[in-house]
Design a protein around this motif. Structure first.
Motif, PDB file in Angstrom:
ATOM      1  N   GLU A   4     -23.228  62.125 -12.581  1.00 38.88           N
ATOM      2  CA  GLU A   4     -24.334  63.056 -12.198  1.00 38.88           C
ATOM      3  C   GLU A   4     -25.473  62.487 -12.078  1.00 38.88           C
ATOM      4  OE1 GLU A   4     -25.991  66.819 -12.676  1.00 38.88           O
ATOM      5  OE2 GLU A   4     -23.941  66.314 -13.051  1.00 38.88           O
ATOM      6  N   ALA A   5     -25.854  61.086 -12.337  1.00 41.45           N
ATOM      7  CA  ALA A   5     -26.966  60.450 -11.966  1.00 41.45           C
ATOM      8  C   ALA A   5     -27.096  59.968 -10.440  1.00 41.45           C
ATOM      9  CB  ALA A   5     -27.128  59.085 -12.706  1.00 41.45           C
ATOM     10  N   LEU A   6     -25.876  60.104  -9.868  1.00 41.44           N
ATOM     11  CA  LEU A   6     -25.877  59.681  -8.280  1.00 41.44           C
ATOM     12  C   LEU A   6     -26.340  61.023  -7.316  1.00 41.44           C
ATOM     13  CD1 LEU A   6     -22.497  57.963  -7.850  1.00 41.44           C
ATOM     14  CD2 LEU A   6     -24.934  57.157  -7.815  1.00 41.44           C
ATOM     15  N   LYS A   7     -26.299  62.255  -8.171  1.00 44.20           N
ATOM     16  CA  LYS A   7     -26.900  63.393  -7.420  1.00 44.20           C
ATOM     17  C   LYS A   7     -28.290  63.099  -6.758  1.00 44.20           C
ATOM     18  CE  LYS A   7     -23.856  66.700  -9.224  1.00 44.20           C
ATOM     19  NZ  LYS A   7     -23.800  68.197 -10.112  1.00 44.20           N
ATOM     20  N   ASN A   8     -29.223  62.501  -7.508  1.00 46.37           N
ATOM     21  CA  ASN A   8     -30.460  61.995  -7.211  1.00 46.37           C
ATOM     22  C   ASN A   8     -30.620  61.262  -6.046  1.00 46.37           C
ATOM     23  OD1 ASN A   8     -31.640  63.165  -9.599  1.00 46.37           O
ATOM     24  ND2 ASN A   8     -31.719  61.588 -10.672  1.00 46.37           N
ATOM     25  N   TRP A   9     -29.641  60.527  -5.508  1.00 42.66           N
ATOM     26  CA  TRP A   9     -29.293  59.952  -4.468  1.00 42.66           C
ATOM     27  C   TRP A   9     -28.473  60.588  -3.321  1.00 42.66           C
ATOM     28  CZ3 TRP A   9     -32.750  56.508  -4.750  1.00 42.66           C
ATOM     29  CH2 TRP A   9     -33.017  56.049  -6.233  1.00 42.66           C
ATOM     30  N   GLY A  10     -28.334  61.831  -3.645  1.00 39.51           N
ATOM     31  CA  GLY A  10     -27.628  62.462  -2.621  1.00 39.51           C
ATOM     32  C   GLY A  10     -26.231  62.910  -2.811  1.00 39.51           C
ATOM     33  N   TRP A  11     -25.569  62.341  -3.891  1.00 38.95           N
ATOM     34  CA  TRP A  11     -24.212  62.641  -4.203  1.00 38.95           C
ATOM     35  C   TRP A  11     -23.988  63.883  -4.234  1.00 38.95           C
ATOM     36  CZ3 TRP A  11     -20.146  59.476  -3.928  1.00 38.95           C
ATOM     37  CH2 TRP A  11     -18.999  59.758  -4.316  1.00 38.95           C
ATOM     38  N   ASN A  12     -22.828  64.465  -3.742  1.00 31.09           N
ATOM     39  CA  ASN A  12     -22.210  66.033  -3.703  1.00 31.09           C
ATOM     40  C   ASN A  12     -20.983  65.961  -3.552  1.00 31.09           C
ATOM     41  OD1 ASN A  12     -21.763  65.630  -0.810  1.00 31.09           O
ATOM     42  ND2 ASN A  12     -23.825  66.125  -0.354  1.00 31.09           N
ATOM     43  N   PRO A  28     -18.609  54.742  -7.059  1.00 31.72           N
ATOM     44  CA  PRO A  28     -19.476  54.966  -5.836  1.00 31.72           C
ATOM     45  C   PRO A  28     -20.972  54.486  -6.157  1.00 31.72           C
ATOM     46  CG  PRO A  28     -19.370  57.211  -7.024  1.00 31.72           C
ATOM     47  CD  PRO A  28     -18.411  56.192  -7.787  1.00 31.72           C
ATOM     48  N   GLY A  29     -21.642  54.146  -4.956  1.00 29.40           N
ATOM     49  CA  GLY A  29     -22.836  53.508  -5.030  1.00 29.40           C
ATOM     50  C   GLY A  29     -23.470  53.765  -3.967  1.00 29.40           C
ATOM     51  N   ARG A  30     -24.862  53.731  -3.581  1.00 35.09           N
ATOM     52  CA  ARG A  30     -25.513  54.010  -2.466  1.00 35.09           C
ATOM     53  C   ARG A  30     -26.384  52.852  -2.078  1.00 35.09           C
ATOM     54  NH1 ARG A  30     -28.234  59.513  -0.168  1.00 35.09           N
ATOM     55  NH2 ARG A  30     -27.835  58.846   1.890  1.00 35.09           N
ATOM     56  N   VAL A  31     -26.326  52.336  -1.006  1.00 37.32           N
ATOM     57  CA  VAL A  31     -27.114  51.088  -0.727  1.00 37.32           C
ATOM     58  C   VAL A  31     -28.645  51.442  -0.412  1.00 37.32           C
ATOM     59  CG1 VAL A  31     -27.320  49.162   1.012  1.00 37.32           C
ATOM     60  CG2 VAL A  31     -24.921  50.102   0.453  1.00 37.32           C
ATOM     61  N   ASN A  32     -29.246  50.444  -1.251  1.00 35.75           N
ATOM     62  CA  ASN A  32     -30.731  50.793  -1.119  1.00 35.75           C
ATOM     63  C   ASN A  32     -31.711  49.629  -0.257  1.00 35.75           C
ATOM     64  OD1 ASN A  32     -30.520  49.273  -3.363  1.00 35.75           O
ATOM     65  ND2 ASN A  32     -32.252  50.516  -4.369  1.00 35.75           N
ATOM     66  N   VAL A  33     -30.965  48.303  -0.651  1.00 35.23           N
ATOM     67  CA  VAL A  33     -31.413  47.338   0.072  1.00 35.23           C
ATOM     68  C   VAL A  33     -30.376  46.469   0.637  1.00 35.23           C
ATOM     69  CG1 VAL A  33     -32.686  45.238  -0.058  1.00 35.23           C
ATOM     70  CG2 VAL A  33     -33.533  47.300  -1.333  1.00 35.23           C
ATOM     71  N   GLU A  34     -30.671  45.779   1.870  1.00 38.64           N
ATOM     72  CA  GLU A  34     -29.565  44.874   2.392  1.00 38.64           C
ATOM     73  C   GLU A  34     -30.566  43.585   2.683  1.00 38.64           C
ATOM     74  OE1 GLU A  34     -27.056  44.015   6.169  1.00 38.64           O
ATOM     75  OE2 GLU A  34     -28.137  46.058   6.145  1.00 38.64           O
ATOM     76  N   TYR A  41     -27.630  48.202  -4.674  1.00 37.14           N
ATOM     77  CA  TYR A  41     -27.190  49.590  -4.730  1.00 37.14           C
ATOM     78  C   TYR A  41     -27.654  50.403  -6.049  1.00 37.14           C
ATOM     79  CZ  TYR A  41     -23.688  47.847  -8.018  1.00 37.14           C
ATOM     80  OH  TYR A  41     -23.396  47.229  -9.227  1.00 37.14           O
ATOM     81  N   HIS A  42     -27.668  51.722  -5.867  1.00 38.82           N
ATOM     82  CA  HIS A  42     -27.859  52.646  -6.942  1.00 38.82           C
ATOM     83  C   HIS A  42     -26.304  53.077  -7.408  1.00 38.82           C
ATOM     84  CE1 HIS A  42     -32.170  52.644  -6.983  1.00 38.82           C
ATOM     85  NE2 HIS A  42     -32.034  53.002  -5.760  1.00 38.82           N
ATOM     86  N   GLY A  43     -25.822  52.933  -8.546  1.00 41.27           N
ATOM     87  CA  GLY A  43     -24.444  53.370  -8.992  1.00 41.27           C
ATOM     88  C   GLY A  43     -24.510  54.219 -10.124  1.00 41.27           C
ATOM     89  N   PRO A  44     -23.537  54.996 -10.552  1.00 44.18           N
ATOM     90  CA  PRO A  44     -23.389  55.426 -11.777  1.00 44.18           C
ATOM     91  C   PRO A  44     -23.737  54.943 -13.141  1.00 44.18           C
ATOM     92  CG  PRO A  44     -21.445  54.882 -11.386  1.00 44.18           C
ATOM     93  CD  PRO A  44     -22.283  54.620 -10.102  1.00 44.18           C
ATOM     94  N   ASP A  45     -24.038  53.496 -13.160  1.00 47.11           N
ATOM     95  CA  ASP A  45     -24.708  52.898 -14.177  1.00 47.11           C
ATOM     96  C   ASP A  45     -25.708  52.190 -14.078  1.00 47.11           C
ATOM     97  OD1 ASP A  45     -22.256  53.739 -15.806  1.00 47.11           O
ATOM     98  OD2 ASP A  45     -21.188  52.039 -14.873  1.00 47.11           O
ATOM     99  N   GLY A  46     -26.514  52.677 -13.105  1.00 48.63           N
ATOM    100  CA  GLY A  46     -27.749  52.039 -12.720  1.00 48.63           C
ATOM    101  C   GLY A  46     -27.587  51.122 -11.375  1.00 48.63           C
ATOM    102  N   GLU A  47     -28.741  50.162 -11.212  1.00 46.75           N
ATOM    103  CA  GLU A  47     -28.720  49.374 -10.194  1.00 46.75           C
ATOM    104  C   GLU A  47     -27.836  48.214 -10.212  1.00 46.75           C
ATOM    105  OE1 GLU A  47     -32.677  48.877  -8.624  1.00 46.75           O
ATOM    106  OE2 GLU A  47     -33.215  50.856  -9.592  1.00 46.75           O
ATOM    107  N   ALA A  74     -17.913  52.214  -2.028  1.00 47.44           N
ATOM    108  CA  ALA A  74     -17.157  51.986  -3.021  1.00 47.44           C
ATOM    109  C   ALA A  74     -17.165  50.729  -3.709  1.00 47.44           C
ATOM    110  CB  ALA A  74     -15.564  52.245  -2.910  1.00 47.44           C
ATOM    111  N   LEU A  75     -17.624  50.587  -4.919  1.00 45.13           N
ATOM    112  CA  LEU A  75     -17.937  49.403  -5.634  1.00 45.13           C
ATOM    113  C   LEU A  75     -16.482  48.906  -6.475  1.00 45.13           C
ATOM    114  CD1 LEU A  75     -21.400  50.563  -6.769  1.00 45.13           C
ATOM    115  CD2 LEU A  75     -20.879  48.680  -5.231  1.00 45.13           C
ATOM    116  N   CYS A  76     -16.001  47.836  -6.245  1.00 43.49           N
ATOM    117  CA  CYS A  76     -14.790  47.439  -6.924  1.00 43.49           C
ATOM    118  C   CYS A  76     -14.691  46.167  -7.334  1.00 43.49           C
ATOM    119  CB  CYS A  76     -13.803  47.704  -5.522  1.00 43.49           C
ATOM    120  SG  CYS A  76     -13.767  49.115  -4.960  1.00 43.49           S
TER     121      CYS A  76
END
Length: 93
Positions: A4-12, A28-34, A41-47, A74-76
């Motif tokens: 649910e927390a990922l919806k703020n980052w565009g998860w759908n 899942p996670g979304r890359v915010n800095v490289e 990244y931002h993931g379901p449990d935070g950054e 995908a964070l593995c």
């Protein structure tokens, strides 16, 4: 639901469907800095911070095969990641 927390980052639903093949072993996670091969990244449990998986590194032909800012990954395992899609579903061809 921890995603649910990922919806703020565009998860759908579309991204959830793309991620389904990885759901047993990864989150899942979304890359915010490289920066120099590390990805924040931002993931379901935070950054967090991760690097690309060895498999991705071996299979990559060029820079475009690596995640970039805004990509879903995908964070593995031991904070390794691989790309599951570009910034938005309309970007993926």
């Amino acid at each position: 639901d921890r995603l649910e927390a990922l919806k703020n980052w565009g998860w759908n639903e579309d991204w959830s469907g793309r991620f389904a093949n990885h759901a047993e072993a990864c989150v899942p996670g979304r890359v915010n800095v490289e920066h120099r091969g590390l990805y924040h990244y931002h993931g379901p449990d935070g950054e967090g911070v991760a690097s690309v998986s060895g498999q991705l590194r071996r299979l990559a032909v060029g820079r475009a095969d690596f995640p970039s800012v805004g990509d879903w990954v995908a964070l593995c395992g031991d904070n390794h990641l691989f790309c599951i899609g570009s910034r938005s579903p309309s970007d993926a061809k």
